[in-house]
Write an enzyme that holds these catalytic residues in place. Structure first.
Site, short mmCIF file in Angstrom:
data_model
loop_
_atom_site.label_atom_id
_atom_site.label_comp_id
_atom_site.label_asym_id
_atom_site.label_seq_id
_atom_site.Cartn_x
_atom_site.Cartn_y
_atom_site.Cartn_z
CG ASP A 123 6.70 -16.60 9.93
OD1 ASP A 123 6.55 -15.36 9.92
OD2 ASP A 123 7.79 -17.14 9.68
CG PHE A 153 -2.53 -9.25 1.40
CD1 PHE A 153 -1.44 -9.59 2.19
CD2 PHE A 153 -3.70 -9.99 1.53
CE1 PHE A 153 -1.51 -10.64 3.09
CE2 PHE A 153 -3.79 -11.04 2.43
CZ PHE A 153 -2.69 -11.37 3.21
CG ASN A 187 -0.89 -8.51 7.02
OD1 ASN A 187 -1.99 -8.44 6.46
ND2 ASN A 187 0.24 -8.66 6.35
NE ARG A 188 -6.26 -3.38 10.95
CZ ARG A 188 -6.81 -3.64 12.10
NH1 ARG A 188 -7.68 -4.62 12.22
NH2 ARG A 188 -6.49 -2.96 13.18
CG ASP A 232 -2.51 -12.60 -3.04
OD1 ASP A 232 -1.79 -13.58 -2.74
OD2 ASP A 232 -3.44 -12.20 -2.33
NE ARG A 292 -2.18 -15.86 5.91
CZ ARG A 292 -1.58 -15.16 4.94
NH1 ARG A 292 -2.27 -14.69 3.92
NH2 ARG A 292 -0.29 -14.93 4.98
#
Length: 199
Positions: free
Chosen positions: A68, A154, A9-10, A157, A183
């Protein structure tokens, strides 16, 4: 030190690279090393993150970091939880961020309780058999907006309204979002653990 990110996932890669930069680690994705994605058969974020980290370390011979994360909606009993990435597929849409948001808003159309939490669980291992994995959890509580707002970020959000800012994560500047996101909180805790135990 090189660390494999057990994800392709970029968005996660960009966020975690920036957040872990103070330690001088070189974060590379498992895809760059030809490592396939690990199965995620568990019902908790920590179990899936640990499985992903061990998988990436086993295939690379390097330390690994896995995240995760997911959305836990109060009105849905904490779901979609670990199935967040596949949420849209339950309602006939293809997997993807935009479709996840679309499906969530459709399912919440007539729901008054819009409280939800974004949760990120980071797990780092020095090797596949590391008996003492580092585990850090970050959690942010907000409300699901009635429509997407903002162009940054992303995932969820654009619909995760953060009461203390009166904006969605997608409306906030990247630095502000990263400092206050699930995160970001997990990454700060992971930084402290890595400094204490790995350096």
């Amino acid at each position: 030190m090189k660390i494999v990110l057990a994800s392709n996932n970029r968005g996660k890669l960009a966020e975690l690279r920036a957040m872990l930069a103070p330690l001088g680690f070189e974060l590379i994705t498992q895809g760059e090393l030809g490592i396939p994605e690990a199965p995620e058969p568990y019902h908790t974020f920590v179990e899936n993150a640990l499985a992903k980290a061990r998988h990436a370390s086993a295939h690379s011979g390097l330390p690994a970091l896995a995240d995760d994360a997911g959305l836990c909606v109060d009105a849905f009993g904490g779901l979609p939880g670990v199935q967040t990435a596949f949420y849209a597929t339950r309602f006939g849409y293809e997997k993807g961020d935009d479709n996840n948001v679309r499906a969530l808003l459709e399912q919440m159309r007539d729901v008054d309780n819009r409280r939800a939490a974004l949760v990120s669980t980071l797990v780092a291992v020095r090797s596949e058999q590391d008996p003492e994995p580092l585990i850090a959890v970050g959690r942010v509580v907000g409300e699901i907006a009635r429509a997407p707002v903002g162009s940054h970020g992303f995932g969820f959000d654009p619909v995760m309204l953060i009461p203390e800012f009166g904006q969605t994560f997608a409306q906030l500047p990247v630095e502000v979002k990263n400092a206050n996101s699930h995160r970001g909180r997990a990454a700060r805790a992971m930084l402290a653990l890595m400094r204490e135990r790995w350096l």
